[in-house]
Design a protein around this motif. Structure first.
Motif, PDB file in Angstrom:
ATOM      1  N   MET A 177      44.046  48.821  35.288  1.00  0.00           N
ATOM      2  CA  MET A 177      42.634  48.546  34.720  1.00  0.00           C
ATOM      3  C   MET A 177      42.410  49.564  33.698  1.00  0.00           C
ATOM      4  O   MET A 177      42.056  49.181  32.556  1.00  0.00           O
ATOM      5  CB  MET A 177      41.740  48.685  35.843  1.00  0.00           C
ATOM      6  N   GLN A 236      41.241  48.509  29.771  1.00  0.00           N
ATOM      7  CA  GLN A 236      40.297  48.906  29.332  1.00  0.00           C
ATOM      8  C   GLN A 236      40.369  49.915  28.094  1.00  0.00           C
ATOM      9  O   GLN A 236      39.458  49.912  26.966  1.00  0.00           O
ATOM     10  CB  GLN A 236      39.343  49.695  30.334  1.00  0.00           C
ATOM     11  N   MET A 271      38.248  50.819  48.115  1.00  0.00           N
ATOM     12  CA  MET A 271      38.746  49.521  47.333  1.00  0.00           C
ATOM     13  C   MET A 271      40.146  49.422  47.900  1.00  0.00           C
ATOM     14  O   MET A 271      40.961  50.345  48.147  1.00  0.00           O
ATOM     15  CB  MET A 271      38.632  50.020  45.909  1.00  0.00           C
ATOM     16  N   GLY A 320      41.616  43.907  46.119  1.00  0.00           N
ATOM     17  CA  GLY A 320      40.515  43.704  45.667  1.00  0.00           C
ATOM     18  C   GLY A 320      40.387  44.206  44.244  1.00  0.00           C
ATOM     19  O   GLY A 320      39.664  43.673  43.445  1.00  0.00           O
ATOM     20  N   LEU A 321      41.016  45.256  43.846  1.00  0.00           N
ATOM     21  CA  LEU A 321      41.040  45.690  42.656  1.00  0.00           C
ATOM     22  C   LEU A 321      41.902  44.964  41.808  1.00  0.00           C
ATOM     23  O   LEU A 321      41.652  44.515  40.435  1.00  0.00           O
ATOM     24  CB  LEU A 321      41.629  47.213  42.579  1.00  0.00           C
ATOM     25  N   LYS A 362      42.166  41.677  41.948  1.00  0.00           N
ATOM     26  CA  LYS A 362      41.282  40.552  41.381  1.00  0.00           C
ATOM     27  C   LYS A 362      40.263  41.036  40.343  1.00  0.00           C
ATOM     28  O   LYS A 362      40.000  40.157  39.290  1.00  0.00           O
ATOM     29  CB  LYS A 362      40.604  39.906  42.736  1.00  0.00           C
ATOM     30  N   THR A 363      39.804  42.018  40.387  1.00  0.00           N
ATOM     31  CA  THR A 363      38.830  42.804  39.540  1.00  0.00           C
ATOM     32  C   THR A 363      39.543  42.879  38.015  1.00  0.00           C
ATOM     33  O   THR A 363      39.021  42.578  36.896  1.00  0.00           O
ATOM     34  CB  THR A 363      38.096  44.181  39.849  1.00  0.00           C
ATOM     35  N   VAL A 364      40.837  43.382  38.114  1.00  0.00           N
ATOM     36  CA  VAL A 364      41.470  43.574  36.801  1.00  0.00           C
ATOM     37  C   VAL A 364      41.610  42.215  36.242  1.00  0.00           C
ATOM     38  O   VAL A 364      41.409  42.172  34.943  1.00  0.00           O
ATOM     39  CB  VAL A 364      42.930  44.082  37.088  1.00  0.00           C
ATOM     40  N   GLN A 378      39.647  39.387  36.627  1.00  0.00           N
ATOM     41  CA  GLN A 378      38.470  39.052  36.060  1.00  0.00           C
ATOM     42  C   GLN A 378      38.114  39.581  34.763  1.00  0.00           C
ATOM     43  O   GLN A 378      37.476  38.922  33.908  1.00  0.00           O
ATOM     44  CB  GLN A 378      37.324  38.872  37.143  1.00  0.00           C
ATOM     45  N   LYS A 379      37.949  40.867  35.043  1.00  0.00           N
ATOM     46  CA  LYS A 379      37.242  41.699  33.803  1.00  0.00           C
ATOM     47  C   LYS A 379      38.270  42.079  32.661  1.00  0.00           C
ATOM     48  O   LYS A 379      37.757  42.387  31.519  1.00  0.00           O
ATOM     49  CB  LYS A 379      37.061  42.947  34.381  1.00  0.00           C
ATOM     50  N   THR A 380      39.405  41.864  32.603  1.00  0.00           N
ATOM     51  CA  THR A 380      40.417  42.420  31.513  1.00  0.00           C
ATOM     52  C   THR A 380      41.417  41.060  31.078  1.00  0.00           C
ATOM     53  O   THR A 380      42.230  41.405  30.264  1.00  0.00           O
ATOM     54  CB  THR A 380      41.284  43.519  31.945  1.00  0.00           C
TER      55      THR A 380
END
Length: 156
Positions: free
Chosen positions: A58, A62, A96, A100-101, A103-105, A107-109
């Motif tokens: 992540m 970023q 976390m 879960g992280l 999935k966030t990675v 979606q966001k990146t």
């Protein structure tokens, strides 16, 4: 006539050489300023290692890296819809989970996440067992990424 031809030819060679050198300098500059692609290979079954691999993925994304994640062996469980609690349990300090992280990675990146090509057959599963957005890796594609001279590889 010979002198004019030699002078013209010499000028053309000088012009072409200067243009080539200028293009090479510009290419070198853009390579040095761009963040290189990052291939993150995760094989560890340790929940903290898996979570930290996602934290660093992540952070790298970023900061501008083109990130890609390859999950092999026990780490492939991160990609399962029906994942074991070891990858879904919340961990300190931010409560976390590694999955879960991940999935966030994704979606966001726009990080591409794949399981090793032999992971699903080895588990007796197919693509439907994976969470949305995760696919089985093509070994030839991964090899191309790995051998690219600008790719950084992080292994966990």
């Amino acid at each position: 006539m010979k002198k004019i031809l030699i002078t013209a030819l010499s000028a053309a060679i000088t012009f072409l050489a200067a243009g080539s050198a200028s293009a090479e300098i510009e290419e070198t500059r853009s390579i040095k300023t761009a963040t290189p692609p990052l291939l993150v290979i995760v094989t560890s079954e340790d929940a903290q290692v898996q979570l930290m691999s996602m934290v660093l993925t992540m952070q790298s994304a970023q900061q501008g890296a083109d990130t890609r994640v390859l999950l092999c062996g026990p780490a492939g469980d991160l990609a399962l819809r029906d994942a074991p609690s070891s990858v879904t349990a919340a961990q300190p300090p931010k409560n976390m989970s590694a999955q879960g992280l991940m999935k966030t990675v994704m979606q966001k990146t726009q990080t591409q996440v794949e399981v090793c090509a032999i992971y699903l057959p080895g588990k007796g599963l197919d693509q439907s067992a994976l969470i949305e957005g995760v696919t089985a890796a093509n070994p030839a594609d991964i090899a191309k990424v790995m051998t690219d001279k600008y790719t950084k590889i992080a292994s966990f």
